[in-house]
Design a protein around this motif. Structure first.
Motif, PDB file in Angstrom:
ATOM      1  N   ALA A 142       0.823  -1.212   0.000  1.00  0.00           N
ATOM      2  CA  ALA A 142       0.000   0.000   0.000  1.00  0.00           C
ATOM      3  C   ALA A 142       0.856   1.261   0.000  1.00  0.00           C
ATOM      4  N   ILE A 143       1.858   1.301   0.852  1.00  0.00           N
ATOM      5  CA  ILE A 143       2.719   2.493   0.941  1.00  0.00           C
ATOM      6  C   ILE A 143       3.481   2.702  -0.364  1.00  0.00           C
ATOM      7  N   PHE A 146       1.120   3.980  -3.009  1.00  0.00           N
ATOM      8  CA  PHE A 146       0.754   5.360  -2.675  1.00  0.00           C
ATOM      9  C   PHE A 146       1.856   6.328  -3.104  1.00  0.00           C
ATOM     10  N   ILE A 147       3.109   5.904  -2.935  1.00  0.00           N
ATOM     11  CA  ILE A 147       4.250   6.730  -3.338  1.00  0.00           C
ATOM     12  C   ILE A 147       4.378   6.805  -4.856  1.00  0.00           C
ATOM     13  N   VAL A 148       4.206   5.659  -5.512  1.00  0.00           N
ATOM     14  CA  VAL A 148       4.504   5.551  -6.946  1.00  0.00           C
ATOM     15  C   VAL A 148       3.362   6.056  -7.818  1.00  0.00           C
ATOM     16  N   TYR A 149       2.116   5.802  -7.410  1.00  0.00           N
ATOM     17  CA  TYR A 149       0.965   6.087  -8.275  1.00  0.00           C
ATOM     18  C   TYR A 149       0.154   7.278  -7.761  1.00  0.00           C
ATOM     19  N   GLU A 158      -7.313   3.746   0.480  1.00  0.00           N
ATOM     20  CA  GLU A 158      -7.756   3.144  -0.778  1.00  0.00           C
ATOM     21  C   GLU A 158      -6.646   2.305  -1.410  1.00  0.00           C
ATOM     22  N   HIS A 159      -5.400   2.743  -1.232  1.00  0.00           N
ATOM     23  CA  HIS A 159      -4.276   1.912  -1.687  1.00  0.00           C
ATOM     24  C   HIS A 159      -4.185   0.627  -0.868  1.00  0.00           C
TER      25      HIS A 159
END
Length: 262
Positions: A142-143, A146-149, A158-159
């Motif tokens: 998830a993290i 969240f960073i990449v997209y 949501e991630h």
């Protein structure tokens, strides 16, 4: 059957089949033995099983798109992905225990009592916290996403849904692989199981790459998406290496002198 202009649960005025306030059905049958067996028990169990089977299928065939559907509000058909993940992890741990016992019995694979103290501590730690360690991959997924997209404009929670659905697919693949290993005790065709040992991690890696690519394919060009998937996997490998170093370092007093004795 009871008919009322008000909900029998919260007393909200109702005009349709379900209460707009609490969701309870406005037509309530008196509880009889027949109703209890065929509605409360069988219908309830079938509804749960149907949700579980649908969620398992979606997690295996289209986890990213299913997660986006869930995020957009299409949720009634899905079983809770995190509860289901914990159930499958528990099943994986049980099957792994059974396979270890069978391996000890058939192939005498118990560790030598002279195995070093650090190795025993690591084995105890992994056995005691295996479910937590396996489940901890979801936050990493998830993290990283969240960073990449960032262009998708999804929040971290949501991630987590996307990560949970894709990771559920990963552990289903792992479960299938573990079940196939039971054939070894019927016909130890070593070439097949050597292949399976190498194929399973490769299939899991390709599954993660393909589904993260598909999930965000509408937000990036092909090249941009490929680069982001590569960055996602790179971050995941770095995090895994750090995790392994921390575990081995802690239990070996940072000397990394492990001896595996069979």
């Amino acid at each position: 059957m009871s008919h009322s202009n008000n909900c029998l649960n919260c007393d909200e005025p109702v005009s349709k089949k379900f209460c707009p306030n609490c969701g309870q059905k406005t037509d309530n049958h008196r509880i009889t033995f027949k109703h209890f067996i065929f509605h409360d028990i069988l219908h309830g169990v079938w509804h749960i099983e149907k949700g579980i089977l649908f969620t398992l299928k979606e997690a295996l065939l289209r986890p990213g798109k299913a997660a986006l559907d869930y995020i957009s509000g299409k949720r009634i058909r899905y079983y809770n992905v995190f509860y289901l993940t914990l159930i499958i992890i528990g099943l994986l741990i049980f099957i792994n225990h059974v396979q270890n016992e069978l391996s000890h019995y058939y192939f005498n694979t118990r560790l030598n009592p002279e195995t070093d103290n650090a190795g025993k501590k690591i084995d105890t730690f992994l056995s005691s916290y295996s479910k937590l360690i396996i489940f901890a991959f979801i936050p990493l997924f998830a993290i990283n996403s969240f960073i990449v997209y960032g262009r998708k404009k999804l929040n971290l929670s949501e991630h987590f849904i996307i990560a949970g659905m894709i990771y559920l697919g990963v552990i289903i693949i792992n479960l299938i692989s573990m079940l196939l290993f039971f054939i070894e005790y019927i016909d130890p065709t070593y070439l097949f199981f050597d292949f399976l040992n190498y194929a399973t991690p490769s299939i899991i890696l390709l599954f993660i790459i393909f589904n993260y690519y598909k999930t965000f394919s509408e937000n990036y060009s092909k090249l941009q998406n490929i680069l982001r998937v590569f960055l996602f996997i790179l971050l995941l490998f770095i995090e895994l290496i750090i995790l392994v170093i921390l575990i081995f370092g802690y239990f070996t007093n940072w000397e990394f002198k492990l001896k595996m004795v069979y």
